[in-house]
Design an enzyme around this catalytic site. Structure first.
Site, PDB file in Angstrom:
ATOM      1  N   TRP A  46       0.823  -1.222   0.000  1.00  0.00           N
ATOM      2  CA  TRP A  46       0.000   0.000   0.000  1.00  0.00           C
ATOM      3  C   TRP A  46       0.846   1.256   0.000  1.00  0.00           C
ATOM      4  CZ3 TRP A  46      -3.573   1.896   4.564  1.00  0.00           C
ATOM      5  CH2 TRP A  46      -2.907   1.897   5.759  1.00  0.00           C
ATOM      6  N   TYR A  96      16.914  -9.309   6.864  1.00  0.00           N
ATOM      7  CA  TYR A  96      15.590  -8.763   7.158  1.00  0.00           C
ATOM      8  C   TYR A  96      14.666  -9.850   7.701  1.00  0.00           C
ATOM      9  CZ  TYR A  96      11.120  -6.542   6.769  1.00  0.00           C
ATOM     10  OH  TYR A  96       9.887  -6.033   7.070  1.00  0.00           O
ATOM     11  N   ASP A 187      -0.498  -2.295  11.844  1.00  0.00           N
ATOM     12  CA  ASP A 187       0.063  -3.478  12.508  1.00  0.00           C
ATOM     13  C   ASP A 187      -0.297  -3.715  13.981  1.00  0.00           C
ATOM     14  OD1 ASP A 187       1.190  -3.185  10.044  1.00  0.00           O
ATOM     15  OD2 ASP A 187       3.207  -3.697  10.660  1.00  0.00           O
ATOM     16  N   GLU A 421       7.761   8.966   9.808  1.00  0.00           N
ATOM     17  CA  GLU A 421       6.782   7.888   9.627  1.00  0.00           C
ATOM     18  C   GLU A 421       5.514   8.199  10.435  1.00  0.00           C
ATOM     19  OE1 GLU A 421       8.391   4.167  10.904  1.00  0.00           O
ATOM     20  OE2 GLU A 421       6.771   2.966  10.035  1.00  0.00           O
TER      21      GLU A 421
END
Ligand code: 2M8
Length: 453
Positions: A46, A96, A187, A421
């Site tokens: 997204w 990661y 999240d 962010e």
């Protein structure tokens, strides 16, 4: 030039430069945009939709390339993964977490993309919105290339929407089921707390908290949450990422109001796209009708005057007061009198409550709730993508004063603090990743909005 105008020009330049810095080249004019250096080194689903909006105002080829790169990760059943692990020499994917080795999509699912490694879950489908937005910009230049752009993306979009309306809504309810908090994009939102606490993870392999190398732990999800994220991903893997099996017994299945709202907005754009290139719109009309029937009946809570998610396992609404509860406003489907009923909630000061907030924007969670944490990710901070959506919603209902107020405070915040962010609503401090792509990109979009005067 007036002072305000000069400031807007400076901000626009800064936002473009922030976004350009996150371009990750794959050579031969190919590439994609990472959400931010360090913390998010791949392409996110997204995010790239929001990012394409920003580019569309000054670099159309790049806006198109952003989407092309994303769709390289599309699965043969239409699913568009939440992360695309493009091969880029500068990043070592083994560091990661959860990385391509964990998801192991090519060996587990015959549907997985053969072109590139990906995750095996999805995110809210911003792509048709971005495609329609880019198309309108292309149209001003050259009708033929604008149409051929639509023709290139139409099959990918129809496949994606078809996947979501069938595999993620086998009940044909008009609302989309998510299997993992990461699919929501919100999240660690308290929206998921109850459903997550029900889960008692057993035997989780060791995993690395890559995120904590980049951001302070008080701004990121807790270990309790992360263990459950890993556990749920393992459960999906055990079921070989097969939607049929997952829909039967996966322990986290929720009808997500924000995801479903975004899909509705995307369906409307897909309808325009289909009409423009003379494709049938019948199926899409069916999809939009389903949402129109369901969202009020299933998600609206008349006592609280808010929209809630629906937990398919407890068969209950999830009564948690977050910014997501206002999202269906952006569909324009609510009658004015219903919007009026919500007006106490459509108010940044109300969200902030008695606490003295430094910034007048919608924060992700109301301050008065015991789960509110002003510095913790989706549990309190202000996020620009959701404020951007609500800014559009307010304008849709002619609530221009509130929209202006929001725009003014959002631009003021980024001018002072930069493109973070997220931001603490109490102190105004920028948190999480610096130079965050969608924050820069949506500011570019806002600054290009012709109705600002
Ligand atoms: C955040 O999610 C990722 C996992 O997908 C993470 O925390 O590591 C969320 O804010 C999500 O909405 C966003 O797409 C992603 C990249 O910006 O970061």
């Amino acid at each position: 030039m007036k002072r305000g105008e000069a400031n807007r020009k400076i901000l626009l330049k800064q936002a473009k430069s922030a976004l350009n810095k996150n371009w990750s080249s794959l050579g031969k004019n190919q590439g994609y945009t990472i959400p931010a250096q360090g913390l998010y080194p791949f392409q996110w689903n997204w995010d790239s939709g929001f990012i394409a909006y920003g580019y569309s105002h000054y670099n159309l080829p790049r806006a198109i390339e952003e989407l092309r790169s994303l769709f390289k990760g599309q699965w043969s059943n239409g699913m568009l993964p939440h992360i695309i692990f493009h091969k880029n020499n500068k990043i070592d994917t083994k560091d990661y977490s959860l990385g391509p080795k964990f998801w192991d999509t090519k060996s587990i699912s015959k549907n997985a993309s053969k072109k590139v490694d990906t995750s095996a879950i999805t995110q809210p489908p911003m792509q048709a919105l971005a495609v329609w937005h880019i198309y309108k910009a292309l149209l001003k230049k050259n009708k033929k290339s604008a149409i051929s752009f639509l023709k290139e993306f139409y099959p990918k979009l129809i496949k994606l929407h078809n996947y979501l309306h069938t595999q993620r809504d086998p009940e044909e309810s008009g609302l989309i089921t998510i299997y993992h908090p990461w699919e929501s994009g919100f999240d660690n939102s308290p929206r998921w707390d109850k459903a997550l606490r029900r889960i008692k993870p057993k035997k989780i392999p060791e995993y690395n908290r890559w995120d904590l190398q980049h951001v302070k732990s008080r701004s990121r999800p807790s270990k309790e949450d992360y263990d459950r994220y890993v556990y749920l991903a393992l459960e999906l893997k055990k079921k070989k990422y097969d939607d049929k099996k997952i829909n039967k017994s996966h322990p986290f299945r929720i009808k997500d109001k924000v995801f479903s709202t975004i899909l509705y907005l995307a369906d409307i754009r897909l309808h325009h796209i289909s009409s423009e290139i003379q494709k049938s719109t019948i199926k899409i009309e069916d999809w939009t009708r389903r949402f129109e029937k369901a969202f009020y009946r299933k998600l609206w809570n008349n006592e609280d005057k808010l929209f809630y998610d629906f937990d398919l396992i407890s068969k209950r609404q999830i009564k948690i007061r977050t910014i997501g509860a206002l999202m269906p406003l952006v569909t324009g489907l609510l009658e004015r009198k219903e919007v009026n009923k919500m007006s106490k909630n459509i108010n940044t000061a109300n969200f902030c409550g008695k606490k003295i907030c430094k910034i007048n924007l919608f924060q992700s969670v109301e301050s008065k709730e015991n789960y509110f944490r002003h510095e913790n990710y989706w549990r309190g901070p202000v996020w620009l993508n959701i404020n951007w959506f609500l800014w559009r919603g307010l304008k849709l209902y002619g609530m221009n004063k509130q929209a202006k107020h929001l725009e003014h405070h959002l631009l003021d915040l980024v001018s002072k603090k930069g493109f973070y962010e997220y931001y603490s609503p109490i102190t105004g401090e920028g948190l999480g990743a610096k130079n965050f792509s969608w924050s820069a990109s949506l500011v570019i979009d806002m600054l290009n909005d012709k109705s600002h005067e």
